[in-house]
Scaffold this active site. Structure first.
Site, mmCIF file in Angstrom:
data_model
loop_
_atom_site.group_PDB
_atom_site.id
_atom_site.type_symbol
_atom_site.label_atom_id
_atom_site.label_comp_id
_atom_site.label_asym_id
_atom_site.label_seq_id
_atom_site.Cartn_x
_atom_site.Cartn_y
_atom_site.Cartn_z
ATOM 1 N N HIS A 58 6.153 23.445 1.664
ATOM 2 C CA HIS A 58 5.863 24.197 2.886
ATOM 3 C C HIS A 58 7.021 24.886 3.488
ATOM 4 O O HIS A 58 8.057 24.113 3.599
ATOM 5 C CB HIS A 58 5.484 22.830 3.904
ATOM 6 C CG HIS A 58 4.124 22.542 3.813
ATOM 7 N ND1 HIS A 58 3.171 22.818 2.754
ATOM 8 C CD2 HIS A 58 3.400 21.537 4.450
ATOM 9 C CE1 HIS A 58 2.287 21.972 2.705
ATOM 10 N NE2 HIS A 58 2.172 21.267 3.785
ATOM 11 N N CYS B 51 2.860 16.417 6.814
ATOM 12 C CA CYS B 51 3.679 16.995 5.969
ATOM 13 C C CYS B 51 4.759 18.014 6.568
ATOM 14 O O CYS B 51 6.055 18.165 6.628
ATOM 15 C CB CYS B 51 3.328 17.644 4.745
ATOM 16 S SG CYS B 51 1.559 18.272 4.994
HETATM 17 N N1 LIG Z 1 -0.584 16.801 0.109
HETATM 18 C C1 LIG Z 1 -0.012 16.609 1.321
HETATM 19 O O1 LIG Z 1 0.853 17.457 1.523
HETATM 20 C C2 LIG Z 1 -0.112 15.645 2.021
HETATM 21 C C3 LIG Z 1 1.254 15.304 2.937
HETATM 22 C C4 LIG Z 1 0.979 14.336 3.932
HETATM 23 C C5 LIG Z 1 -0.099 13.635 4.018
HETATM 24 N N2 LIG Z 1 -1.155 13.597 3.280
HETATM 25 C C6 LIG Z 1 -2.398 12.710 3.224
HETATM 26 O O2 LIG Z 1 -2.310 12.038 2.078
HETATM 27 C C7 LIG Z 1 -3.783 11.756 1.851
HETATM 28 C C8 LIG Z 1 -4.064 12.023 0.250
HETATM 29 O O3 LIG Z 1 -3.684 13.584 -0.044
HETATM 30 P P1 LIG Z 1 -3.820 14.188 -1.557
HETATM 31 O O4 LIG Z 1 -2.992 15.402 -1.115
HETATM 32 O O5 LIG Z 1 -3.035 12.993 -2.531
HETATM 33 O O6 LIG Z 1 -5.087 14.153 -1.840
HETATM 34 P P2 LIG Z 1 -5.980 14.160 -3.157
HETATM 35 O O7 LIG Z 1 -5.183 14.839 -4.047
HETATM 36 O O8 LIG Z 1 -7.231 14.944 -2.773
HETATM 37 O O9 LIG Z 1 -6.077 12.586 -3.765
HETATM 38 C C9 LIG Z 1 -6.988 11.766 -3.014
HETATM 39 C C10 LIG Z 1 -7.023 10.564 -3.646
HETATM 40 O O10 LIG Z 1 -7.627 9.588 -2.591
HETATM 41 C C11 LIG Z 1 -8.342 8.663 -3.573
HETATM 42 N N3 LIG Z 1 -9.761 8.425 -2.905
HETATM 43 C C12 LIG Z 1 -10.680 9.097 -2.313
HETATM 44 N N4 LIG Z 1 -11.623 8.541 -1.661
HETATM 45 C C13 LIG Z 1 -11.405 7.103 -2.080
HETATM 46 C C14 LIG Z 1 -12.048 6.096 -1.743
HETATM 47 N N5 LIG Z 1 -13.206 5.810 -1.311
HETATM 48 N N6 LIG Z 1 -11.442 4.971 -2.181
HETATM 49 C C15 LIG Z 1 -10.214 4.705 -2.818
HETATM 50 N N7 LIG Z 1 -9.439 5.943 -3.071
HETATM 51 C C16 LIG Z 1 -10.227 7.230 -2.704
HETATM 52 C C17 LIG Z 1 -8.640 9.738 -4.595
HETATM 53 O O11 LIG Z 1 -9.296 8.914 -5.651
HETATM 54 P P3 LIG Z 1 -10.372 9.588 -6.794
HETATM 55 O O12 LIG Z 1 -9.663 10.426 -7.683
HETATM 56 O O13 LIG Z 1 -10.923 8.389 -7.389
HETATM 57 O O14 LIG Z 1 -11.283 10.442 -5.822
HETATM 58 C C18 LIG Z 1 -7.415 10.483 -4.741
HETATM 59 O O15 LIG Z 1 -6.505 9.347 -5.586
HETATM 60 C C19 LIG Z 1 -4.448 12.557 2.670
HETATM 61 O O16 LIG Z 1 -4.776 11.570 3.734
HETATM 62 C C20 LIG Z 1 -3.628 13.410 3.494
HETATM 63 O O17 LIG Z 1 -3.838 13.784 4.489
HETATM 64 C C21 LIG Z 1 -1.171 14.850 2.204
#
Ligand SMILES: NC(=O)c1ccc[n+]([C@@H]2O[C@H](COP(=O)([O-])OP(=O)(O)OC[C@H]3O[C@@H](n4cnc5c(N)ncnc54)[C@H](OP(=O)(O)O)[C@@H]3O)[C@@H](O)[C@H]2O)c1
Length: 343
Positions: free
Chosen positions: A242, A130
């Protein structure tokens, strides 16, 4: 006929934003499937005025799905992306699992759209970190004009960058402080409420953090391997958005006025820069917005060809969900994939 799109991580911060953006931008999807872990099977997420029942990634068959937008972390991506890609579904992954692989394109459409053609090698495209995404959107037009030699960036990263648990922790701790309850640190290493933490991701051998390394490595991969980048990444008690203080050294002279004019015309950039109280952008104003905002454009008097700028964007949008969907739009608009059902 439209595309069949699956969202892995549909219950998360980024996944929910993906559903919003697909709808907002009228992405040509005939069918959108919400996937998450087994824990979430049967729960509901909103998609425009519809409600989607979440299915489990474990049992979903990707044959017939055209695009998979994945945001479920690196471990899930490493295990699942190659299997999904092997079913003929193009994976656009938000984690860092594939970003540095030579045969996986890392794309910010305003910066290196043409590199997308490399996706055919593995059927996987990586979405950047990000903090890198918004940085390169601002740097690209300046680099094209005066050639950037070195960038020094300090980030002020919101808790939503650490997922929904990060947002919950800031909320719970802020509440606890007000009612004089003890605060609990789980997601972050120290208290984040009313504090800042100079540590994001794991430590590397040279004392920098992985987040800082990512900003350097990804900027080089997408913009120019010759650019020197050094970063200090800091978590701040902001829910969404950010911010980055960026010092740039150029090969050729570039005035603040020239930079402002260039950034005003640049794709994805919005300049808000008045030298008066409130004449600049702050993260709270970028939440829910698509642009990368640039303020405080000024010459650095200590460098021969130096500028300082302030760059802010919604990390869940340009930093993640929006960029991923712009990549999917590139695939469609450049006719790099066809809908399976149409074939
Ligand atoms: N937030 C940011 O600013 C940002 C920016 C760039 C990239 N990212 C990347 O995007 C990804 C997700 O970020 P987020 O902020 O959305 O995280 P989050 O709010 O913690 O959500 C995680 C998601 O992944 C799912 N998940 C976890 N384990 C799983 C599994 N074994 N099988 C299938 N689904 C699973 C979760 O489902 P459940 O609800 O069922 O647990 C939830 O839908 C990460 O890789 C992060 O590094 C985030």
């Amino acid at each position: 006929m439209g595309y069949k799109v699956a969202i892995v991580g549909a219950t998360g911060n980024v996944g929910r934003e993906m559903l919003n953006i697909l709808e907002e931008r009228g992405f040509p999807a005939d069918e959108v499937v919400a996937l998450a872990s087994r824990r979430s099977q049967g729960t509901e997420v909103s998609f425009g005025d519809k409600t989607l029942k979440v299915k489990s990634l474990d049992t979903y068959d990707f044959a017939g799905t055209d695009i998979c937008l994945m945001s479920a972390g690196g471990a899930v991506a490493k295990e699942w992306a190659p299997k999904i890609a092997a079913k003929g579904c193009v994976v656009i992954d938000n984690s860092s699992a594939f970003r540095y692989d030579q045969d996986v394109p890392l794309i910010v459409p305003e910066v290196n759209a043409d590199a997308i053609t490399g996706f055919t090698k593995r059927n996987i495209i990586a979405n950047p970190n990000c903090s890198t995404a918004q940085l390169v959107v601002a740097l690209k037009p300046l680099h094209d004009h005066a050639k950037i030699l070195r960038v020094v960036v300090s980030t002020y990263q919101s808790v939503s960058g650490a997922g929904k648990d990060g947002m919950d922790e800031l909320f719970q701790q802020s509440r606890a402080v007000f009612v004089a309850d003890p605060t609990v640190n789980k997601k972050f290493t120290k208290r984040i409420a009313f504090n800042v933490i100079p540590h994001i991701d794991v430590f590397m051998e040279d004392g920098s953090t992985k987040e800082e390394w990512k900003v350097m490595a990804e900027t080089k991969k997408m913009l120019d391997p010759k650019i020197k980048v050094t970063c200090t990444a800091v978590r701040v008690p902001v829910f969404i958005g950010h911010s980055e203080a960026v010092n740039i050294e150029f090969e050729r002279p570039i005035s603040a006025e020239e930079a402002k004019a260039i950034l005003r015309e640049a794709p994805g950039c919005l300049v808000i820069d008045k030298h008066e109280d409130g004449g600049y952008i702050t993260p709270i104003e970028t939440a829910g917005e698509d642009a990368t905002y640039i303020s405080r454009i000024r010459e650095d008097q200590t460098l021969e060809n130096g500028l300082n700028i302030w760059v802010v964007a919604d990390n869940l949008r340009k930093g993640a969900a929006l960029n991923a969907i712009q990549i999917a739009e590139l695939l469609v608009n450049r006719k790099l994939i066809g809908a399976k059902k149409a074939a």
